[in-house]
Design an enzyme around this catalytic site. Sequence first.
Site, short mmCIF file in Angstrom:
data_model
loop_
_atom_site.label_atom_id
_atom_site.label_comp_id
_atom_site.label_asym_id
_atom_site.label_seq_id
_atom_site.Cartn_x
_atom_site.Cartn_y
_atom_site.Cartn_z
N MET A 1 26.74 -13.90 -73.01
CA MET A 1 26.60 -12.95 -71.92
C MET A 1 25.49 -11.96 -72.23
O MET A 1 25.37 -11.46 -73.34
CB MET A 1 27.93 -12.20 -71.75
CG MET A 1 27.93 -11.07 -70.76
SD MET A 1 29.56 -10.23 -70.68
CE MET A 1 29.55 -9.34 -72.25
N SER B 1 28.99 -16.42 -78.57
CA SER B 1 29.93 -15.68 -77.73
C SER B 1 30.54 -16.62 -76.69
O SER B 1 31.04 -17.69 -77.05
CB SER B 1 29.23 -14.48 -77.10
OG SER B 1 30.18 -13.57 -76.55
N GLN B 2 30.47 -16.30 -75.38
CA GLN B 2 31.11 -17.16 -74.38
C GLN B 2 30.51 -18.55 -74.35
O GLN B 2 31.15 -19.50 -73.89
CB GLN B 2 31.06 -16.52 -73.00
CG GLN B 2 29.69 -16.37 -72.41
CD GLN B 2 29.69 -15.64 -71.06
OE1 GLN B 2 30.64 -14.92 -70.73
NE2 GLN B 2 28.64 -15.81 -70.28
N ASP C 1 34.26 -6.59 -84.79
CA ASP C 1 33.83 -6.81 -83.41
C ASP C 1 34.33 -5.70 -82.49
O ASP C 1 35.51 -5.37 -82.48
CB ASP C 1 34.38 -8.16 -82.92
CG ASP C 1 33.56 -8.74 -81.79
OD1 ASP C 1 33.33 -8.02 -80.80
OD2 ASP C 1 33.12 -9.90 -81.91
N HIS D 1 29.83 -7.84 -83.13
CA HIS D 1 29.69 -9.10 -82.40
C HIS D 1 28.30 -9.71 -82.57
O HIS D 1 27.29 -9.08 -82.25
CB HIS D 1 29.97 -8.83 -80.92
CG HIS D 1 30.21 -10.06 -80.12
ND1 HIS D 1 31.22 -10.95 -80.40
CD2 HIS D 1 29.56 -10.56 -79.03
CE1 HIS D 1 31.19 -11.93 -79.52
NE2 HIS D 1 30.19 -11.73 -78.68
#
Length: 311
Positions: free
Chosen positions: A45, A119-120, A237, A291
């Site tokens: 993202m 991530s996603q 995170d 993150h």
Amino acid sequence: MFLLLYAAYFVSFLQLGQATHPDCHDSDNRSSNGTVLPVVLWHGMGDTCCFPFSMGSIKKLIEEHTNGTYVRSLEIGANIVLDYESGFFIHPNKQVDYVCKQLAEDKKLANGYNAIGFSQGGQFLRAVAQRCPNPPMRVLISLGGQHQGIYGLPKCPTLSVSSCEYITKLLNYAAYEDWVQNELVQATYWHDPLHENSYRLKSSFLADINNELYINERYAENLNKLKKFVMVKFLNDTIVQPKESQWFEFYAPGQDKHILPLNESKVFKNVGLELMHKCKKLHLLSVEGDHLAVSKEWFVKELVPLLLETY
């Protein structure tokens, strides 16, 4: 962004597994001509395929340390603007369908490939492995992926404070409304442990790939065609809540404090992770940092060897 050149780090490598299971399968990590397999990247993202300070840098790093192997950083849509917007506004099912077609048409991937999701992008590439086994994905590395979803979004990389606050309000109060599921990517993996039935019934992406409403045996079978499934959790995170989702763990149903261990969750069996555990294919890494905050040195030491292994 992703690369913090001098980040302090701590790594723990946990291999889950006992004796080899009779249902375990194996294959070579090299193509028929003996070269290292290509690598496919999917950004997270607020990023794109090709920013030189993020994915462009990672692509170059992998090429340098794999003797120039083919690296494809996925671009969703016809340009970088659409690619950026896809991280927020194009439904994951549409993105996965698009990527499956792109990978099938790429002749350089015909003999198989390794994949890294950021991530996603981690759960999106897992969906690719589960839904589109050809061309075959061999190793899947998930960096900070939210495999059991999120229940909180304290930060939105690259978005303004007001835009992030608006998205957060939508997730908190209307995540399972049809229009929000259709229009906001993060809603499709919003996992409310206080309303598990609503999540299972209304989640239009995550509940499906996690076999939480209906059991799709093909998903588990295809996931077990991987040679390795590597999940990296960032110990400090501040974006993914709970951070344990990066290791496929989540809150026990009905509350948002206690984390249920992976091997006690339904997805452990329903998605095929139990078999991966027995076949020693499931690997968990942890690293100190926020993150996606890892150094080049850590990436080269811990992840690049996974792209070079043969079996």
